[in-house]
Design an enzyme around this catalytic site. Structure first.
Site, PDB file in Angstrom:
ATOM      1  N   VAL A 116       1.155  -1.301  -0.170  1.00 48.38           N
ATOM      2  CA  VAL A 116      -0.038  -0.042  -0.144  1.00 48.38           C
ATOM      3  C   VAL A 116       1.041   1.415   0.216  1.00 48.38           C
ATOM      4  O   VAL A 116       0.498   2.219  -0.072  1.00 48.38           O
ATOM      5  CB  VAL A 116      -0.971  -0.457   0.938  1.00 48.38           C
ATOM      6  N   HIS A 134      -4.250  -4.929  -2.361  1.00 48.17           N
ATOM      7  CA  HIS A 134      -4.667  -3.746  -0.974  1.00 48.17           C
ATOM      8  C   HIS A 134      -5.035  -2.252  -0.953  1.00 48.17           C
ATOM      9  O   HIS A 134      -5.072  -1.803   0.552  1.00 48.17           O
ATOM     10  CB  HIS A 134      -3.579  -4.219   0.053  1.00 48.17           C
ATOM     11  N   THR A 210       7.705 -11.677  -1.112  1.00 51.27           N
ATOM     12  CA  THR A 210       7.028 -11.729  -0.881  1.00 51.27           C
ATOM     13  C   THR A 210       6.563 -13.315   0.058  1.00 51.27           C
ATOM     14  O   THR A 210       6.733 -14.523  -0.733  1.00 51.27           O
ATOM     15  CB  THR A 210       5.433 -11.158  -1.579  1.00 51.27           C
TER      16      THR A 210
END
Length: 471
Positions: A116, A134, A210
């Site tokens: 974000v 997100h 990730t």
């Protein structure tokens, strides 16, 4: 008060831990894997990249499950590190800018991000080729007409709530909403649908930084397998999807990508940050019509009531004229009120002082004042002006270049609004000839930020606020 990065992601459940231990492939193994990565990327017909918090750690933004990650430190009862720079001044990493080059080269077809921090959009990735699953801490959206607004400040709410601003479309005017999801919010179809579509089409999905543990986002790369696609994972920790991947690389993302770009013979472009602000001059005749009462305001280009986060203060002085007292405006709104003889003209100087994190300390702008407001608007080709600023900044290797990108006149009240664009940061990504050799160290791929006094090492942001239990 704006929410911290950790708080903005507090809706994400910690769904288990594959392991917080960091792993590093031996240099000779790493080199072989990077060559395989570069070959797979070069041969790909539909490359999709899937990014997580690990690509932003070199920007000073902490991840979650690493040894110094947000959740790791919280579990251990340790204090979270203080920031040297505010979140809104974070600069894209080498990896962010490498992805921009891959997109421009026609290799990268679509980018999916769980972050974000807004750095993908700020780096230059086209919005139509990006899914921010997100949300974006710097984005507001109009629920009525769908227009999106990328801000230079953190939006003050999360959870798709109404903010304090409205859509600037005169035909709409609806209240805007933030775009960052809260605990109970489902992934928006606007982002999820194209992400699923491109993953099904992908022959290679490259997962960068990730943990691949947050559902349902973590299952998106698996959709490529049905069509014969392959998954590549670059991460320091092991992930639940490693067994599904054709290639798993344990190394720092920036180092891996820097070396892969060399194999691909692609240059990583510099990052040029351009910020906007408005200078508003409003005037009115005194009752006896002998004087002009005028107000000068330096304001955000995102709205009169929006914060102006990158400006610390404004100094106002006057050229060749001792009749006017100089002023230092230290608090927003930066506003100066004065009275002048009606027939008098003069030139004032605005010295705009920037906060820490900008590449130059200040810039001076001369503004002639004659109180003749033209009814004609000045609207040059904005994209062309911004590109000239970028080109000049790269050529000069310094910040502070500025240009007018819009001027609008209003008759009631009599005023003129001029929008300035200014280069506030330059980040060059330095090639390291020994990227692989020092891959076991804790260093990051070097980058420099140009400043008014020369080149300085970029400062890192590490500040996050403690996670709240719920909102």
């Amino acid at each position: 008060m704006s929410l911290g990065y950790a708080e903005k992601l507090s809706y994400i459940e910690d769904v288990g831990n594959v392991g917080m231990t960091e792993y590093f492939d031996p240099p000779h193994v790493l080199q072989e894997k990077i060559e395989r990565l570069a070959t797979m990327v070069k041969k790909s017909k539909h490359l999709v990249v899937f990014t997580g918090a690990g690509i932003s750690t070199s920007c000073g933004i902490p991840d979650f499950r690493g040894p110094k990650g947000i959740w790791t430190l919280q579990r251990e009862g340790k204090a979270l590190p203080e920031a040297s720079l505010p979140f809104h001044r974070a600069m894209p990493s080498l990896t962010h800018m490498a992805l921009v080059e891959l997109e421009k080269a026609g290799i990268l077809k679509f980018l999916i991000s769980q972050n974000v921090d807004g750095l993908h959009l700020r780096s230059g990735i086209p919005r139509e080729k990006l899914a921010e699953l997100h949300g974006n801490s710097f984005m507001e959206a109009c629920p009525s007409c769908g227009v999106e607004y990328l801000r230079d400040f953190e939006v003050e709410t999360i959870g798709l709530k109404e903010t304090s601003r409205r859509c600037s479309d005169v035909k709409c005017g609806a209240k805007l909403k933030d775009t960052v999801l809260d605990w109970e919010d489902a992934l928006p179809p606007k982002e999820m649908d194209p992400a699923e579509k491109h993953c099904r089409m992908a022959d290679v999905v490259l997962c960068l930084g990730t943990s691949l543990q947050i559902t349902p986002a973590c299952n998106l790369p698996l959709k490529s397998l049905r069509g014969g696609g392959k998954i590549i994972i670059v991460n320091l920790q092991k992930t639940p999807k490693d067994k599904k991947a054709s290639l798993v690389i344990h190394g720092r993302v920036d180092k891996v990508i820097a070396s892969a770009m060399e194999f691909l013979k692609l240059q990583i472009p510099p990052f040029i940050r351009i910020d906007l602000f408005e200078v508003i001059l409003t005037q009115a005749l005194s009752i006896d019509r002998k004087y002009v009462n005028w107000t000068l305001q330096v304001a955000s280009a995102h709205g009169r009531r929006a914060p102006l986060p990158f400006i610390k203060s404004v100094e106002v002085s006057f050229l060749d004229n001792q009749d006017y007292k100089e002023a230092i405006l230290q608090m927003q709104p930066f506003r100066l009120k004065r009275r002048t003889m009606q027939a008098k003209s003069f030139e004032l100087v605005l010295k705009v002082n920037f906060i820490d994190g900008c590449g130059c300390q200040s810039v001076e702008i001369n503004i002639p004042i004659d109180f003749k407001v033209s009814i004609d608007c000045f609207n040059p080709d904005k994209d062309a002006v911004l590109q000239r600023l970028r080109d000049t900044a790269i050529q000069d290797l310094c910040c502070g270049q500025n240009a007018v990108i819009e001027r609008t006149a209003f008759m009631m009240p009599k005023s003129e609004v001029t929008v300035y664009a200014i280069v506030t940061n330059i980040v060059q990504y330095i090639k390291t000839s020994n990227v692989l050799a020092d891959s076991l160290s804790n260093g990051n791929v070097k980058r420099q930020r140009e400043s008014v006094n020369g080149t300085g090492t970029s400062r890192k942001r590490s500040k996050v606020h403690r996670r709240k239990s719920r909102y």
